[in-house]
Enzyme design. Structure first.
Site, PDB file in Angstrom:
ATOM      1  N   GLN A  86     -14.291   6.780   3.342  1.00  0.00           N
ATOM      2  CA  GLN A  86     -15.056   7.494   2.301  1.00  0.00           C
ATOM      3  C   GLN A  86     -16.561   7.604   2.592  1.00  0.00           C
ATOM      4  OE1 GLN A  86     -13.563   5.532  -1.433  1.00  0.00           O
ATOM      5  NE2 GLN A  86     -11.986   4.877  -0.010  1.00  0.00           N
ATOM      6  N   ASP A  99     -13.966  -2.947  -4.162  1.00  0.00           N
ATOM      7  CA  ASP A  99     -14.279  -2.159  -5.351  1.00  0.00           C
ATOM      8  C   ASP A  99     -13.511  -2.586  -6.606  1.00  0.00           C
ATOM      9  OD1 ASP A  99     -15.816  -0.765  -3.570  1.00  0.00           O
ATOM     10  OD2 ASP A  99     -14.731   1.135  -3.739  1.00  0.00           O
ATOM     11  N   GLU A 136       0.858  -1.203   0.000  1.00  0.00           N
ATOM     12  CA  GLU A 136       0.000   0.000   0.000  1.00  0.00           C
ATOM     13  C   GLU A 136       0.889   1.246   0.000  1.00  0.00           C
ATOM     14  OE1 GLU A 136      -3.554   1.087   0.205  1.00  0.00           O
ATOM     15  OE2 GLU A 136      -2.294   2.839  -0.124  1.00  0.00           O
ATOM     16  N   CYS A 166     -26.835   0.478   1.291  1.00  0.00           N
ATOM     17  CA  CYS A 166     -26.598   1.888   1.034  1.00  0.00           C
ATOM     18  C   CYS A 166     -27.519   2.711   1.933  1.00  0.00           C
ATOM     19  CB  CYS A 166     -26.886   2.169  -0.437  1.00  0.00           C
ATOM     20  SG  CYS A 166     -26.388   3.818  -0.888  1.00  0.00           S
ATOM     21  N   LYS A 197     -20.763  -1.424  -5.240  1.00  0.00           N
ATOM     22  CA  LYS A 197     -19.466  -1.368  -4.564  1.00  0.00           C
ATOM     23  C   LYS A 197     -19.597  -0.541  -3.287  1.00  0.00           C
ATOM     24  CE  LYS A 197     -16.981  -1.628  -8.966  1.00  0.00           C
ATOM     25  NZ  LYS A 197     -16.526  -3.009  -8.855  1.00  0.00           N
ATOM     26  N   THR A 198     -19.664  -1.222  -2.129  1.00  0.00           N
ATOM     27  CA  THR A 198     -19.785  -0.504  -0.849  1.00  0.00           C
ATOM     28  C   THR A 198     -18.932  -1.187   0.212  1.00  0.00           C
ATOM     29  OG1 THR A 198     -21.628  -1.864  -0.065  1.00  0.00           O
ATOM     30  CG2 THR A 198     -22.225   0.106  -1.330  1.00  0.00           C
ATOM     31  N   ALA A 199     -18.702  -0.456   1.314  1.00  0.00           N
ATOM     32  CA  ALA A 199     -17.998  -1.048   2.457  1.00  0.00           C
ATOM     33  C   ALA A 199     -18.863  -2.155   3.058  1.00  0.00           C
ATOM     34  CB  ALA A 199     -17.702   0.029   3.495  1.00  0.00           C
ATOM     35  N   ALA A 200     -20.182  -1.951   3.017  1.00  0.00           N
ATOM     36  CA  ALA A 200     -21.095  -2.971   3.541  1.00  0.00           C
ATOM     37  C   ALA A 200     -20.921  -4.283   2.777  1.00  0.00           C
ATOM     38  CB  ALA A 200     -22.528  -2.476   3.427  1.00  0.00           C
ATOM     39  N   CYS A 250     -20.556   3.154  -4.166  1.00  0.00           N
ATOM     40  CA  CYS A 250     -21.742   3.660  -3.476  1.00  0.00           C
ATOM     41  C   CYS A 250     -22.650   4.478  -4.405  1.00  0.00           C
ATOM     42  CB  CYS A 250     -21.373   4.490  -2.259  1.00  0.00           C
ATOM     43  SG  CYS A 250     -22.814   4.715  -1.184  1.00  0.00           S
TER      44      CYS A 250
HETATM   45  P1  FAD Z   1     -10.257   1.659  -1.305  1.00  0.00           P
HETATM   46  O1  FAD Z   1     -10.805   2.137  -0.026  1.00  0.00           O
HETATM   47  O2  FAD Z   1     -10.301   2.579  -2.457  1.00  0.00           O
HETATM   48  O3  FAD Z   1      -8.774   1.181  -1.022  1.00  0.00           O
HETATM   49  C1  FAD Z   1      -7.934   0.701  -2.038  1.00  0.00           C
HETATM   50  C2  FAD Z   1      -6.495   0.875  -1.613  1.00  0.00           C
HETATM   51  O4  FAD Z   1      -5.662   0.252  -2.580  1.00  0.00           O
HETATM   52  C3  FAD Z   1      -6.081   2.338  -1.538  1.00  0.00           C
HETATM   53  O5  FAD Z   1      -5.560   2.610  -0.265  1.00  0.00           O
HETATM   54  C4  FAD Z   1      -5.039   2.484  -2.644  1.00  0.00           C
HETATM   55  O6  FAD Z   1      -3.984   3.363  -2.295  1.00  0.00           O
HETATM   56  C5  FAD Z   1      -4.529   1.063  -2.780  1.00  0.00           C
HETATM   57  N1  FAD Z   1      -3.986   0.778  -4.126  1.00  0.00           N
HETATM   58  C6  FAD Z   1      -4.498   1.121  -5.327  1.00  0.00           C
HETATM   59  N2  FAD Z   1      -3.698   0.690  -6.311  1.00  0.00           N
HETATM   60  C7  FAD Z   1      -2.660   0.047  -5.719  1.00  0.00           C
HETATM   61  C8  FAD Z   1      -1.510  -0.613  -6.207  1.00  0.00           C
HETATM   62  N3  FAD Z   1      -1.254  -0.716  -7.519  1.00  0.00           N
HETATM   63  N4  FAD Z   1      -0.648  -1.153  -5.306  1.00  0.00           N
HETATM   64  C9  FAD Z   1      -0.893  -1.077  -3.978  1.00  0.00           C
HETATM   65  N5  FAD Z   1      -1.972  -0.455  -3.459  1.00  0.00           N
HETATM   66  C10 FAD Z   1      -2.848   0.096  -4.323  1.00  0.00           C
HETATM   67  N6  FAD Z   1     -19.998   2.266   1.463  1.00  0.00           N
HETATM   68  C11 FAD Z   1     -20.901   1.872   2.401  1.00  0.00           C
HETATM   69  O7  FAD Z   1     -20.929   0.707   2.762  1.00  0.00           O
HETATM   70  N7  FAD Z   1     -21.767   2.744   2.969  1.00  0.00           N
HETATM   71  C12 FAD Z   1     -21.783   4.045   2.636  1.00  0.00           C
HETATM   72  O8  FAD Z   1     -22.577   4.819   3.168  1.00  0.00           O
HETATM   73  C13 FAD Z   1     -20.860   4.515   1.652  1.00  0.00           C
HETATM   74  N8  FAD Z   1     -20.833   5.805   1.279  1.00  0.00           N
HETATM   75  C14 FAD Z   1     -19.883   6.239   0.393  1.00  0.00           C
HETATM   76  C15 FAD Z   1     -19.836   7.590   0.067  1.00  0.00           C
HETATM   77  C16 FAD Z   1     -18.871   8.062  -0.804  1.00  0.00           C
HETATM   78  C17 FAD Z   1     -18.849   9.518  -1.146  1.00  0.00           C
HETATM   79  C18 FAD Z   1     -17.907   7.173  -1.338  1.00  0.00           C
HETATM   80  C19 FAD Z   1     -16.820   7.679  -2.246  1.00  0.00           C
HETATM   81  C20 FAD Z   1     -17.944   5.831  -1.030  1.00  0.00           C
HETATM   82  C21 FAD Z   1     -18.938   5.343  -0.168  1.00  0.00           C
HETATM   83  N9  FAD Z   1     -19.029   3.996   0.154  1.00  0.00           N
HETATM   84  C22 FAD Z   1     -19.962   3.557   1.086  1.00  0.00           C
HETATM   85  C23 FAD Z   1     -18.200   3.006  -0.567  1.00  0.00           C
HETATM   86  C24 FAD Z   1     -16.971   2.580   0.218  1.00  0.00           C
HETATM   87  O9  FAD Z   1     -16.312   3.699   0.724  1.00  0.00           O
HETATM   88  C25 FAD Z   1     -16.053   1.780  -0.684  1.00  0.00           C
HETATM   89  O10 FAD Z   1     -16.781   0.743  -1.302  1.00  0.00           O
HETATM   90  C26 FAD Z   1     -14.894   1.171   0.093  1.00  0.00           C
HETATM   91  O11 FAD Z   1     -14.233   2.148   0.834  1.00  0.00           O
HETATM   92  C27 FAD Z   1     -13.914   0.491  -0.870  1.00  0.00           C
HETATM   93  O12 FAD Z   1     -12.877  -0.091  -0.163  1.00  0.00           O
HETATM   94  P2  FAD Z   1     -11.671  -0.827  -0.936  1.00  0.00           P
HETATM   95  O13 FAD Z   1     -10.763  -1.299   0.134  1.00  0.00           O
HETATM   96  O14 FAD Z   1     -12.205  -1.788  -1.938  1.00  0.00           O
HETATM   97  O15 FAD Z   1     -10.999   0.327  -1.786  1.00  0.00           O
HETATM   98  C1  UQ1 Z   2     -21.820  -1.863   6.826  1.00  0.00           C
HETATM   99  O1  UQ1 Z   2     -21.487  -2.992   7.215  1.00  0.00           O
HETATM  100  C2  UQ1 Z   2     -20.823  -0.912   6.495  1.00  0.00           C
HETATM  101  O2  UQ1 Z   2     -19.493  -1.244   6.567  1.00  0.00           O
HETATM  102  C3  UQ1 Z   2     -18.872  -1.288   7.772  1.00  0.00           C
HETATM  103  C4  UQ1 Z   2     -21.187   0.371   6.042  1.00  0.00           C
HETATM  104  O3  UQ1 Z   2     -20.211   1.253   5.684  1.00  0.00           O
HETATM  105  C5  UQ1 Z   2     -19.795   2.177   6.580  1.00  0.00           C
HETATM  106  C6  UQ1 Z   2     -22.556   0.725   5.917  1.00  0.00           C
HETATM  107  O4  UQ1 Z   2     -22.851   1.861   5.510  1.00  0.00           O
HETATM  108  C7  UQ1 Z   2     -23.566  -0.238   6.261  1.00  0.00           C
HETATM  109  C8  UQ1 Z   2     -25.007   0.172   6.155  1.00  0.00           C
HETATM  110  C9  UQ1 Z   2     -23.202  -1.507   6.702  1.00  0.00           C
HETATM  111  C10 UQ1 Z   2     -24.249  -2.565   7.033  1.00  0.00           C
HETATM  112  C11 UQ1 Z   2     -24.489  -2.630   8.496  1.00  0.00           C
HETATM  113  C12 UQ1 Z   2     -25.686  -2.689   9.111  1.00  0.00           C
HETATM  114  C13 UQ1 Z   2     -25.732  -2.760  10.588  1.00  0.00           C
HETATM  115  C14 UQ1 Z   2     -26.979  -2.688   8.404  1.00  0.00           C
END
Ligand code: FAD
Ligand code: UQ1
Length: 449
Positions: A77, A331, A69, A375, A339-342, A196
């Site tokens: 995010q 993602d 990383e 979401c 694509k979400t953290a959930a 998201c």
């Molecule tokens: P990332 O968090 O993007 O992490 C990927 C990592 O890989 C980064 O640190 C990057 O530096 C690293 N990387 C990239 N390329 C390389 C490489 N070649 N070599 C080594 N490292 C590399 N999700 C929810 O569940 N609920 C929500 O309410 C929600 N709201 C959101 C609102 C917004 C505005 C946004 C932008 C997102 C939201 N999400 C939400 C989505 C959630 O944030 C993402 O789905 C999640 O953070 C993705 O995690 P990830 O680890 O897959 O990717």
């Molecule tokens: C969730 O697990 C998650 O990741 C930790 C989110 O991102 C921050 C969310 O927004 C949501 C809704 C969940 C799902 C969790 C519950 C308790 C419904």
């Protein structure tokens, strides 16, 4: 002789300082001191990579797991919508990676540049090679600020053109909302896939609510311009959101694609996707842009991806379709869910079971991912519809109530509880999604799901 020994130990400690910093038992490697072979390498230290490396260092033991990383900072995010709406400070959503990389995991602070899965090898951007027995891809998705003509220029020159899609720019969104005194406030949604997909409309609802509370709502129009044919991809929540859109008199333009910003004339240029070649201009006094998103070039150019550039996985087991010792999460993958953290939370427990089994020589297809994603659709200050659904767009709701309604409890779940859950359990690999709680709580829902 004494002086020589002193010099030697000094240069030794300098070497060590330059190459490995032992901090909370984390070794931060600059690659030339990284081990040449790890049992497990995780590429990417976002939520997905931290969750998986935490789980596997507990299974495999110290120094057997490495994270590649390059970034100093980890970004929460999901907090950006709250920051954009002025609910929280954006700085509270960023933490140093050094405080998050799990103890016992080697942090290789570099970018993975070339993937050679046939020889289980990765070349880093500094030329060093890292080898692995097992690989987990967790590199996320890239936000392409160059993907809309004139966007960067407009953001640099017009303070009313904003985007919450980076730590650097999210802080400009709420001041622009506060400055709005009338005219068109436009919120855009690009071509999919994006992370998201509910987020571009969450910021719109907060802004619209702010305009109402501050007596400027009747001074102009609020537009949601989206490339998809509906307000949301899942029927139950789309219906609920359409009620909100109607009640709040938001102008919904579907199949409408932002292609250019002409900030000198304060106009946004759109293309109508159902009438190829047709474009139109809309004046703006506030423009919030969700830029298009893409896989990172290093990933897209690797043998690990499908034709769309995303890591090519079996959608149920999360195992790579071609390389059995490779898994993916989050993602960067081609899993056909939002694509979400959930989603990542739910994926993490599936991946932990299946990869854990593979390492032990057992069945790597034991656990099956149903596409669970969620979401929290913020529809105003103190109001949220909590969408949860699977691969088929079927609601998979955790709570024994109708989640298609706007609720204050769900707003607090999103704004107060989720950040705590994320930092204390999710990134530490102790949160595998709400599946188990859904099963328990739905005993009281009389077959709602
Ligand atoms: P990332 O968090 O993007 O992490 C990927 C990592 O890989 C980064 O640190 C990057 O530096 C690293 N990387 C990239 N390329 C390389 C490489 N070649 N070599 C080594 N490292 C590399 N999700 C929810 O569940 N609920 C929500 O309410 C929600 N709201 C959101 C609102 C917004 C505005 C946004 C932008 C997102 C939201 N999400 C939400 C989505 C959630 O944030 C993402 O789905 C999640 O953070 C993705 O995690 P990830 O680890 O897959 O990717
Ligand atoms: C969730 O697990 C998650 O990741 C930790 C989110 O991102 C921050 C969310 O927004 C949501 C809704 C969940 C799902 C969790 C519950 C308790 C419904």
């Amino acid at each position: 002789m004494l002086a020589e020994t002193k010099l030697l130990s000094l240069s030794k400690s300098k070497f060590l300082f330059n190459n490995i910093i032992l901090l909370r038992n984390i070794s931060i490697s600059t690659a030339n001191n990284a081990k040449d072979n790890y049992k497990l390498v995780v590429v990417g230290g976002g939520g997905a990579g931290l969750n998986i490396s935490s789980r596997f260092v507990r299974k495999l033991g110290k120094t057997n797991v490495a994270i590649i990383e390059p970034s100093e900072w980890h970004l929460y995010q999901p907090g950006w919508t709250l920051a954009a709406g002025g609910v929280k400070n954006p700085d509270s959503f960023r933490r140093p990676q050094s405080k998050l990389i799990p103890s016992g995991v080697d942090w290789i602070k570099a970018k993975a540049s070339v993937f050679e899965p046939e020889s289980n090898s990765i070349t880093l951007d500094n030329g060093e090679k890292v080898k692995y027995d097992y690989l987990v891809m967790a590199t996320g998705i890239r936000i392409d600020f160059d993907g809309v003509k004139g966007l960067k220029e407009a953001m640099a020159n017009d303070e009313q053109v904003v985007s919450m899609y980076s730590h650097e720019t999210v802080k400009n969104v709420f001041p622009a909302i506060q400055r709005y005194k009338g005219g068109n406030a436009i919120f855009t949604f690009p071509k999919v896939p994006i992370k998201c997909p509910g987020a571009p409309q969450k910021v719109m609802y907060l802004a619209e609510d702010y305009f109402r509370k501050n007596g400027v709502r009747d001074k102009g129009d609020v537009y949601y311009c989206t490339t998809i044919p509906a307000i949301f991809g899942v029927k139950k929540y789309a219906e609920a959101l359409m009620e909100v859109v109607k009640k709040r008199e938001i102008k919904l333009n579907t199949l409408t694609h932002l292609i250019e910003i002409d900030y000198k004339n304060k106009q946004a240029v759109f293309e109508k996707l159902d009438k190829p070649g047709t474009t139109f201009r809309l004046d703006y006094s506030l423009l919030h842009v969700c830029p298009p998103m893409k896989p990172f070039d290093e990933i897209k150019n690797s043998p690990l991806v499908d034709e769309t550039g995303y890591v090519d996985l079996d959608k149920y087991t999360l195992q790579h379709k071609k390389y059995p010792n490779v898994f993916g999460i989050g993602d960067c993958t081609n899993l056909p869910t939002s694509k979400t953290a959930a989603a990542i939370a739910a994926e993490s427990s599936i991946l932990a079971t299946n990869l854990g089994n593979l390492i032990k020589g057992k069945n790597p297809s034991e656990a099956k991912y149903d596409g669970y994603t969620s979401c929290p659709l913020i529809t105003g200050y103190g109001k949220t519809i909590l969408a949860e659904f699977d691969y088929d767009g079927k609601p998979l709701e955790t709570f024994p109530i109708n989640q298609g309604k706007e609720r204050r409890t769900m707003f607090h779940l999103k704004s107060d509880f989720m950040p705590i859950l994320y930092w204390t359990a999710f990134v530490r690999g102790y949160w595998g999604g709400p599946g188990i709680y859904r099963k328990i709580l739905n005993i009281f829902s009389f077959g709602k799901n």
